[in-house]
Write a protein that holds these residues in place. Sequence first.
Motif, PDB file in Angstrom:
ATOM      1  N   ASN A  54      37.080  34.594  14.201  1.00  0.00           N
ATOM      2  CA  ASN A  54      35.841  34.090  13.623  1.00  0.00           C
ATOM      3  C   ASN A  54      35.403  34.865  12.399  1.00  0.00           C
ATOM      4  O   ASN A  54      34.644  34.352  11.570  1.00  0.00           O
ATOM      5  CB  ASN A  54      34.720  34.115  14.665  1.00  0.00           C
ATOM      6  N   SER A  55      35.865  36.109  12.303  1.00  0.00           N
ATOM      7  CA  SER A  55      35.411  36.947  11.192  1.00  0.00           C
ATOM      8  C   SER A  55      35.790  36.326   9.854  1.00  0.00           C
ATOM      9  O   SER A  55      35.088  36.501   8.858  1.00  0.00           O
ATOM     10  CB  SER A  55      36.002  38.350  11.320  1.00  0.00           C
ATOM     11  N   VAL A  56      36.894  35.579   9.824  1.00  0.00           N
ATOM     12  CA  VAL A  56      37.326  34.977   8.564  1.00  0.00           C
ATOM     13  C   VAL A  56      36.296  33.930   8.100  1.00  0.00           C
ATOM     14  O   VAL A  56      35.883  33.916   6.938  1.00  0.00           O
ATOM     15  CB  VAL A  56      38.725  34.327   8.717  1.00  0.00           C
ATOM     16  N   VAL A  57      35.874  33.096   9.045  1.00  0.00           N
ATOM     17  CA  VAL A  57      34.879  32.065   8.730  1.00  0.00           C
ATOM     18  C   VAL A  57      33.564  32.726   8.310  1.00  0.00           C
ATOM     19  O   VAL A  57      32.913  32.332   7.336  1.00  0.00           O
ATOM     20  CB  VAL A  57      34.639  31.162   9.964  1.00  0.00           C
ATOM     21  N   ASP A  58      33.220  33.764   9.065  1.00  0.00           N
ATOM     22  CA  ASP A  58      31.976  34.482   8.806  1.00  0.00           C
ATOM     23  C   ASP A  58      31.977  35.092   7.400  1.00  0.00           C
ATOM     24  O   ASP A  58      31.005  34.982   6.645  1.00  0.00           O
ATOM     25  CB  ASP A  58      31.840  35.564   9.881  1.00  0.00           C
ATOM     26  N   LEU A  59      33.108  35.705   7.048  1.00  0.00           N
ATOM     27  CA  LEU A  59      33.215  36.335   5.719  1.00  0.00           C
ATOM     28  C   LEU A  59      33.123  35.288   4.616  1.00  0.00           C
ATOM     29  O   LEU A  59      32.478  35.505   3.586  1.00  0.00           O
ATOM     30  CB  LEU A  59      34.546  37.074   5.586  1.00  0.00           C
ATOM     31  N   LYS A  60      33.767  34.155   4.854  1.00  0.00           N
ATOM     32  CA  LYS A  60      33.782  33.081   3.851  1.00  0.00           C
ATOM     33  C   LYS A  60      32.340  32.642   3.581  1.00  0.00           C
ATOM     34  O   LYS A  60      31.911  32.505   2.430  1.00  0.00           O
ATOM     35  CB  LYS A  60      34.618  31.911   4.377  1.00  0.00           C
ATOM     36  N   ARG A  61      31.590  32.454   4.677  1.00  0.00           N
ATOM     37  CA  ARG A  61      30.200  31.997   4.549  1.00  0.00           C
ATOM     38  C   ARG A  61      29.389  33.050   3.781  1.00  0.00           C
ATOM     39  O   ARG A  61      28.640  32.723   2.852  1.00  0.00           O
ATOM     40  CB  ARG A  61      29.624  31.774   5.948  1.00  0.00           C
ATOM     41  N   LYS A  62      29.563  34.288   4.142  1.00  0.00           N
ATOM     42  CA  LYS A  62      28.792  35.353   3.500  1.00  0.00           C
ATOM     43  C   LYS A  62      29.140  35.473   2.018  1.00  0.00           C
ATOM     44  O   LYS A  62      28.274  35.714   1.176  1.00  0.00           O
ATOM     45  CB  LYS A  62      29.018  36.677   4.218  1.00  0.00           C
ATOM     46  N   LYS A  63      30.428  35.284   1.730  1.00  0.00           N
ATOM     47  CA  LYS A  63      30.855  35.377   0.330  1.00  0.00           C
ATOM     48  C   LYS A  63      30.241  34.236  -0.488  1.00  0.00           C
ATOM     49  O   LYS A  63      29.785  34.442  -1.606  1.00  0.00           O
ATOM     50  CB  LYS A  63      32.382  35.323   0.258  1.00  0.00           C
ATOM     51  N   GLU A  64      30.211  33.049   0.122  1.00  0.00           N
ATOM     52  CA  GLU A  64      29.610  31.902  -0.568  1.00  0.00           C
ATOM     53  C   GLU A  64      28.122  32.134  -0.832  1.00  0.00           C
ATOM     54  O   GLU A  64      27.563  31.616  -1.787  1.00  0.00           O
ATOM     55  CB  GLU A  64      29.819  30.627   0.264  1.00  0.00           C
ATOM     56  N   ASN A  65      27.499  32.929   0.041  1.00  0.00           N
ATOM     57  CA  ASN A  65      26.086  33.265  -0.164  1.00  0.00           C
ATOM     58  C   ASN A  65      25.891  34.476  -1.066  1.00  0.00           C
ATOM     59  O   ASN A  65      24.809  35.062  -1.102  1.00  0.00           O
ATOM     60  CB  ASN A  65      25.413  33.513   1.196  1.00  0.00           C
ATOM     61  N   GLY A  66      26.946  34.870  -1.734  1.00  0.00           N
ATOM     62  CA  GLY A  66      26.802  35.917  -2.738  1.00  0.00           C
ATOM     63  C   GLY A  66      27.110  37.330  -2.292  1.00  0.00           C
ATOM     64  O   GLY A  66      26.996  38.277  -3.076  1.00  0.00           O
ATOM     65  N   LYS A  67      27.512  37.510  -1.026  1.00  0.00           N
ATOM     66  CA  LYS A  67      27.862  38.861  -0.570  1.00  0.00           C
ATOM     67  C   LYS A  67      29.170  39.320  -1.224  1.00  0.00           C
ATOM     68  O   LYS A  67      30.088  38.526  -1.435  1.00  0.00           O
ATOM     69  CB  LYS A  67      28.081  38.846   0.946  1.00  0.00           C
ATOM     70  N   LYS A  68      29.247  40.595  -1.539  1.00  0.00           N
ATOM     71  CA  LYS A  68      30.483  41.141  -2.101  1.00  0.00           C
ATOM     72  C   LYS A  68      31.329  41.736  -0.971  1.00  0.00           C
ATOM     73  O   LYS A  68      30.798  42.279  -0.005  1.00  0.00           O
ATOM     74  CB  LYS A  68      30.160  42.239  -3.119  1.00  0.00           C
ATOM     75  N   ILE A  69      32.636  41.604  -1.130  1.00  0.00           N
ATOM     76  CA  ILE A  69      33.551  42.101  -0.096  1.00  0.00           C
ATOM     77  C   ILE A  69      34.523  43.113  -0.704  1.00  0.00           C
ATOM     78  O   ILE A  69      35.078  42.886  -1.789  1.00  0.00           O
ATOM     79  CB  ILE A  69      34.285  40.923   0.568  1.00  0.00           C
ATOM     80  N   VAL A  70      34.695  44.232  -0.007  1.00  0.00           N
ATOM     81  CA  VAL A  70      35.581  45.287  -0.506  1.00  0.00           C
ATOM     82  C   VAL A  70      36.708  45.528   0.512  1.00  0.00           C
ATOM     83  O   VAL A  70      36.446  45.839   1.672  1.00  0.00           O
ATOM     84  CB  VAL A  70      34.792  46.598  -0.751  1.00  0.00           C
ATOM     85  N   GLY A  71      37.930  45.334   0.061  1.00  0.00           N
ATOM     86  CA  GLY A  71      39.087  45.533   0.941  1.00  0.00           C
ATOM     87  C   GLY A  71      39.483  46.995   0.988  1.00  0.00           C
ATOM     88  O   GLY A  71      39.548  47.655  -0.056  1.00  0.00           O
ATOM     89  N   THR A  72      39.749  47.495   2.209  1.00  0.00           N
ATOM     90  CA  THR A  72      40.115  48.907   2.349  1.00  0.00           C
ATOM     91  C   THR A  72      41.413  49.041   3.136  1.00  0.00           C
ATOM     92  O   THR A  72      41.827  48.126   3.826  1.00  0.00           O
ATOM     93  CB  THR A  72      39.012  49.694   3.099  1.00  0.00           C
ATOM     94  N   PHE A  73      42.054  50.204   3.016  1.00  0.00           N
ATOM     95  CA  PHE A  73      43.352  50.413   3.658  1.00  0.00           C
ATOM     96  C   PHE A  73      43.343  51.502   4.713  1.00  0.00           C
ATOM     97  O   PHE A  73      44.220  51.559   5.557  1.00  0.00           O
ATOM     98  CB  PHE A  73      44.396  50.812   2.609  1.00  0.00           C
ATOM     99  N   CYS A  74      42.374  52.415   4.617  1.00  0.00           N
ATOM    100  CA  CYS A  74      42.621  53.704   5.249  1.00  0.00           C
ATOM    101  C   CYS A  74      41.345  54.307   5.814  1.00  0.00           C
ATOM    102  O   CYS A  74      40.245  53.971   5.394  1.00  0.00           O
ATOM    103  CB  CYS A  74      43.200  54.611   4.160  1.00  0.00           C
ATOM    104  N   ALA A  75      41.510  55.213   6.772  1.00  0.00           N
ATOM    105  CA  ALA A  75      40.365  55.868   7.412  1.00  0.00           C
ATOM    106  C   ALA A  75      39.651  56.839   6.469  1.00  0.00           C
ATOM    107  O   ALA A  75      38.555  57.304   6.768  1.00  0.00           O
ATOM    108  CB  ALA A  75      40.830  56.612   8.653  1.00  0.00           C
TER     109      ALA A  75
END
Lengths: 377, 250
Positions: free
Chosen positions: A17-38
Amino acid sequence: MNSLNKIVEKFEDAKRNSVVDLKRKKENGKKIVGTFCAFTPKEIIIAADAIPVSLCGMKNEPISAAEQHLPRNLCPLIKSSYGHAITDTCPYFYFSDLLVGETTCDGKKKMYEYLNNIKEIHVMQLPQTLDRESSLSYWQEEMKLLAEKLEERFNVEITQEKLIDAIRLCNKERLVMQKLFGLGMNQPPLISGYNMLKVIQGIGYQELSDDYLTYLEELIDVLAVNNQKVDNAKRILITGCPLGADTEKVVRIVEQSGGAVVAYENCTGLKAKMELVKESSDPYHALAKKYLNIGCPCISPNKKRFKMIEELIYEYNIDGVIDVILQSCHPYSVETYGLKEFTLKECQTPYISVETDYSSSDLGQLMTRIGAFIEML
Amino acid sequence: MNSIGIDAGSTAVKLAIYDGKEFDLRIRPTGWSPKETVSKMLEDIENEKYIVTTGYGRMSIANYDKRVTEITCHGKGANYLREQTRTIIDIGGQDSKIIRVNNKGQVIDFLMNDKCAAGTGKFLEMTCHLLEKDIRDLDEFVNSTNPANINAMCAVFAESEIISLLASGERLEDIAAGVIDSIVKRTLSLIGRVGFDEDIFFSGGLSRSKVIRKCFENTLKKKIHTHKHSQFTGAIGAALIGYEVMLKED
């Protein structure tokens, strides 16, 4: 289906579900930052009103694509991360507005150079030792550079207040995770290592909030009550490279061979979750301190990892330590010799290192090595 | 009631039938199906039996009471064949391993080769094939004081190296001796990692070769012990483990 499986499934659903959730949030203008590591200070990303998400890198499938650009004898985690990016098979990568990486091992930092051609990546320069005073100030400066980058890129202001609030939230998450990992401390453990891994993987993709953490805590309480007792199993501590998806095989084999994985020391496990960030008036200093003190073999010397393993052996009453090495991961691989000496001599606990990759071609070898190790305990 | 240990290796299936006093030992080439080979070998055993399977094919045998890894079985078996054993060098068809055991034959530590044919029986088998010799005659045709230098660690690369050596007129026995040298060196690097205590017992298919054993002794400067039934070490260990379970259950 028993109730335990239902709860574990809830976590697995959460990841889907997180994928759908992220998509919705992104459409509402939220920024998303991809990370790799602790090593990534998530707090700074959250304080920039963005959502940090872990990027894919645990599957074998995209590796052959990655090998068009990267050498074959490179660790599968690096190849898989890059492969997912160039084949566009990681939704989190797709949604990301910016990537953040760190100069941890050589393979990763060189891979980031190519990744930057696909999506912008901000690479934090991680000091490689704790033995210099300048390491901390250098790393603190890197924290500020990341903040500046995010402010400029997303046109936001990271206020002291926001940062302190993000630190509080992430500390709360660490405590919830400690509670989850604590289920393994029980004798017999209250959850199998395999289910534990499923739960961990379900958690890493959600936007953190107080409500979400309360919900998680409730689920963990239910897990503790609906426990599946694993009787008479040898108590195993897993350390080494991160595990998930195509390396779940290791955990499955341990638990089919009469062992129970009761603790994960690796970066998908307790490694970065034990120590909290000090909630002080100097948040960058507190962040730098916490995020330098992570027991990763790319730090030299890496006393922190040894110390943590020693503590976990006693706290979790460990019968044997399994060090999982991804093929061609030199920092972890070189450290096996020293760690074996340490666990055998200082902790009087049997140790084995097993090397694996993301393919299923070594299942037979793993079954023999891990099976014999558990028979030996 | 008999306890039967089945060691389904990559090259041969070894069977050890134990009645508490004596062993009846049988061996057959594994062929394409360890499962079929095993059921043929069990055909004439009608008595009630307790079966322990081991070896790489242990998972494919449907008829079993217990499965134990070959590491544990080798420890037990070596302790039976030679009680003083503390370190076992086992070179089988597809893997080689060093096993350290205590005075009861319980495993203390072990190390196996990487998932590749270097330093295994397969490597030697491939060489013999190239040299058009039978691996069983190894001791007869390898009588060389001047082993060829084989540099490649990987069996696939070593094959082309051997072909070049043949083309340059190198003697067959020197090449074979060179390959044995390389297998021994490869195994010694495993020993170097896990360490060893005396006494040392050599098991597995290759332990039948005097030439290989001598090569180990010369390189390690230690006495290497073996037994006429060393190829059955794993099967004997499995049968002994099964017998102990039977006694407990009674």
